[in-house]
Design a protein around this motif. Structure first.
Motif, PDB file in Angstrom:
ATOM      1  N   GLY A  23     -31.646   1.725   2.067  1.00  0.00           N
ATOM      2  CA  GLY A  23     -31.128   2.880   2.371  1.00  0.00           C
ATOM      3  C   GLY A  23     -30.947   3.761   0.945  1.00  0.00           C
ATOM      4  N   ASP A  24     -30.097   4.715   1.038  1.00  0.00           N
ATOM      5  CA  ASP A  24     -29.912   5.508   0.053  1.00  0.00           C
ATOM      6  C   ASP A  24     -29.073   5.080  -1.278  1.00  0.00           C
ATOM      7  N   THR A  25     -29.888   4.897  -2.274  1.00  0.00           N
ATOM      8  CA  THR A  25     -29.413   4.190  -3.715  1.00  0.00           C
ATOM      9  C   THR A  25     -28.795   5.127  -4.602  1.00  0.00           C
ATOM     10  N   ASN A  26     -28.676   6.293  -4.257  1.00  0.00           N
ATOM     11  CA  ASN A  26     -28.058   7.118  -5.479  1.00  0.00           C
ATOM     12  C   ASN A  26     -27.042   6.704  -6.014  1.00  0.00           C
ATOM     13  N   SER A  27     -25.937   6.371  -5.011  1.00  0.00           N
ATOM     14  CA  SER A  27     -24.594   5.900  -5.651  1.00  0.00           C
ATOM     15  C   SER A  27     -24.774   4.676  -6.462  1.00  0.00           C
ATOM     16  N   GLN A  28     -25.752   3.841  -6.004  1.00  0.00           N
ATOM     17  CA  GLN A  28     -25.968   2.666  -6.882  1.00  0.00           C
ATOM     18  C   GLN A  28     -26.440   2.854  -8.361  1.00  0.00           C
ATOM     19  N   ILE A  29     -27.385   4.097  -8.318  1.00  0.00           N
ATOM     20  CA  ILE A  29     -27.810   4.379  -9.389  1.00  0.00           C
ATOM     21  C   ILE A  29     -27.090   4.975 -10.674  1.00  0.00           C
ATOM     22  N   ALA A  30     -26.419   6.047 -10.120  1.00  0.00           N
ATOM     23  CA  ALA A  30     -25.120   6.428 -10.842  1.00  0.00           C
ATOM     24  C   ALA A  30     -24.044   5.548 -11.203  1.00  0.00           C
ATOM     25  N   GLU A  31     -23.526   4.347 -10.528  1.00  0.00           N
ATOM     26  CA  GLU A  31     -22.893   3.688 -10.922  1.00  0.00           C
ATOM     27  C   GLU A  31     -23.545   2.614 -11.936  1.00  0.00           C
ATOM     28  N   SER A  32     -24.726   2.265 -11.810  1.00  0.00           N
ATOM     29  CA  SER A  32     -25.209   1.513 -12.914  1.00  0.00           C
ATOM     30  C   SER A  32     -25.306   2.400 -14.134  1.00  0.00           C
ATOM     31  N   VAL A  33     -25.747   3.486 -14.140  1.00  0.00           N
ATOM     32  CA  VAL A  33     -25.974   4.341 -15.398  1.00  0.00           C
ATOM     33  C   VAL A  33     -24.722   4.260 -15.939  1.00  0.00           C
ATOM     34  N   LEU A  34     -23.460   4.690 -15.297  1.00  0.00           N
ATOM     35  CA  LEU A  34     -22.253   4.900 -15.901  1.00  0.00           C
ATOM     36  C   LEU A  34     -21.569   3.559 -16.732  1.00  0.00           C
ATOM     37  N   VAL A  35     -21.842   2.270 -15.871  1.00  0.00           N
ATOM     38  CA  VAL A  35     -21.128   1.042 -16.482  1.00  0.00           C
ATOM     39  C   VAL A  35     -21.961   0.439 -17.621  1.00  0.00           C
ATOM     40  N   THR A  36     -23.274   0.872 -17.620  1.00  0.00           N
ATOM     41  CA  THR A  36     -24.042  -0.171 -18.498  1.00  0.00           C
ATOM     42  C   THR A  36     -23.891   0.318 -19.998  1.00  0.00           C
ATOM     43  N   LEU A  37     -24.323  -0.282 -20.935  1.00  0.00           N
ATOM     44  CA  LEU A  37     -24.367   0.168 -22.460  1.00  0.00           C
ATOM     45  C   LEU A  37     -25.603   0.320 -22.781  1.00  0.00           C
ATOM     46  N   ARG A  38     -25.799   1.277 -23.850  1.00  0.00           N
ATOM     47  CA  ARG A  38     -27.133   1.708 -24.423  1.00  0.00           C
ATOM     48  C   ARG A  38     -27.605   0.434 -24.775  1.00  0.00           C
ATOM     49  N   GLY A  39     -28.962   0.344 -24.565  1.00  0.00           N
ATOM     50  CA  GLY A  39     -29.702  -0.858 -25.014  1.00  0.00           C
ATOM     51  C   GLY A  39     -29.895  -2.203 -23.979  1.00  0.00           C
ATOM     52  N   GLU A  40     -28.996  -1.923 -22.877  1.00  0.00           N
ATOM     53  CA  GLU A  40     -29.135  -3.011 -21.692  1.00  0.00           C
ATOM     54  C   GLU A  40     -30.443  -2.939 -21.042  1.00  0.00           C
ATOM     55  N   TRP A  41     -30.891  -1.859 -20.628  1.00  0.00           N
ATOM     56  CA  TRP A  41     -32.120  -1.541 -20.105  1.00  0.00           C
ATOM     57  C   TRP A  41     -33.116  -1.518 -20.920  1.00  0.00           C
ATOM     58  N   LYS A  42     -34.153  -2.654 -21.193  1.00  0.00           N
ATOM     59  CA  LYS A  42     -35.134  -2.578 -21.964  1.00  0.00           C
ATOM     60  C   LYS A  42     -36.152  -1.539 -21.880  1.00  0.00           C
ATOM     61  N   GLU A  43     -36.460  -1.216 -20.672  1.00  0.00           N
ATOM     62  CA  GLU A  43     -37.513  -0.032 -20.375  1.00  0.00           C
ATOM     63  C   GLU A  43     -36.862   1.289 -21.151  1.00  0.00           C
ATOM     64  N   GLU A  85      -6.796  11.961 -13.697  1.00  0.00           N
ATOM     65  CA  GLU A  85      -6.012  11.402 -14.663  1.00  0.00           C
ATOM     66  C   GLU A  85      -5.840   9.810 -14.400  1.00  0.00           C
ATOM     67  N   ASP A  86      -6.090   9.359 -13.177  1.00  0.00           N
ATOM     68  CA  ASP A  86      -5.951   7.955 -13.174  1.00  0.00           C
ATOM     69  C   ASP A  86      -7.103   7.187 -13.173  1.00  0.00           C
ATOM     70  N   ASN A  87      -7.898   7.712 -14.232  1.00  0.00           N
ATOM     71  CA  ASN A  87      -9.568   7.134 -14.779  1.00  0.00           C
ATOM     72  C   ASN A  87     -10.356   7.035 -13.399  1.00  0.00           C
ATOM     73  N   THR A  88     -10.420   7.853 -12.443  1.00  0.00           N
ATOM     74  CA  THR A  88     -11.367   7.734 -11.396  1.00  0.00           C
ATOM     75  C   THR A  88     -12.607   8.824 -11.736  1.00  0.00           C
ATOM     76  N   ILE A  89     -13.685   8.404 -11.767  1.00  0.00           N
ATOM     77  CA  ILE A  89     -14.761   9.114 -11.967  1.00  0.00           C
ATOM     78  C   ILE A  89     -15.332   9.628 -10.732  1.00  0.00           C
ATOM     79  N   THR A  90     -15.831  10.977 -10.702  1.00  0.00           N
ATOM     80  CA  THR A  90     -16.343  11.581  -9.538  1.00  0.00           C
ATOM     81  C   THR A  90     -17.657  12.096  -9.970  1.00  0.00           C
TER      82      THR A  90
END
Length: 92
Positions: A23-43, A85-90
């Motif tokens: 299915g559509d993976t756009n939300s999964q990709i966005a979530e992964s980018v937001l929560v990962t730290l720089r350097g976690e993706w080797k490539e 203000e309740d730390n929700t990211i849109t």
């Protein structure tokens, strides 16, 4: 973008009727980018929104622009990132 979906609760592959779900993976990709730290993706060592660093603190004023560039690099067309203000990211 279509791809294999991941269960948001467990992080495992989403399986229905004995098959992986595509299915559509756009939300999964966005979530992964937001929560990962720089350097976690080797490539792609510069990809990582590091959102957990901002918890309970002041968000860097350049953070939204940097994350938009990262999401664009991942193939997502992002117009706006909003933090409430309740730390929700849109991501729109």
């Amino acid at each position: 973008m279509n791809g294999i979906l991941i269960d948001t609760e467990s992080g495992d592959l989403l399986i229905e009727h004995g098959r992986v779900v595509i299915g559509d993976t756009n939300s999964q990709i966005a979530e992964s980018v937001l929560v990962t730290l720089r350097g976690e993706w080797k490539e792609w060592p510069l990809i990582g929104g590091e959102v957990e660093k901002a918890l309970g603190g002041q968000v860097d004023v350049m953070w939204r622009g940097e994350v938009k560039k990262m999401l664009h690099a991942c193939g997502l067309d992002v117009r706006q990132i909003h933090i409430s203000e309740d730390n929700t990211i849109t991501v729109e």
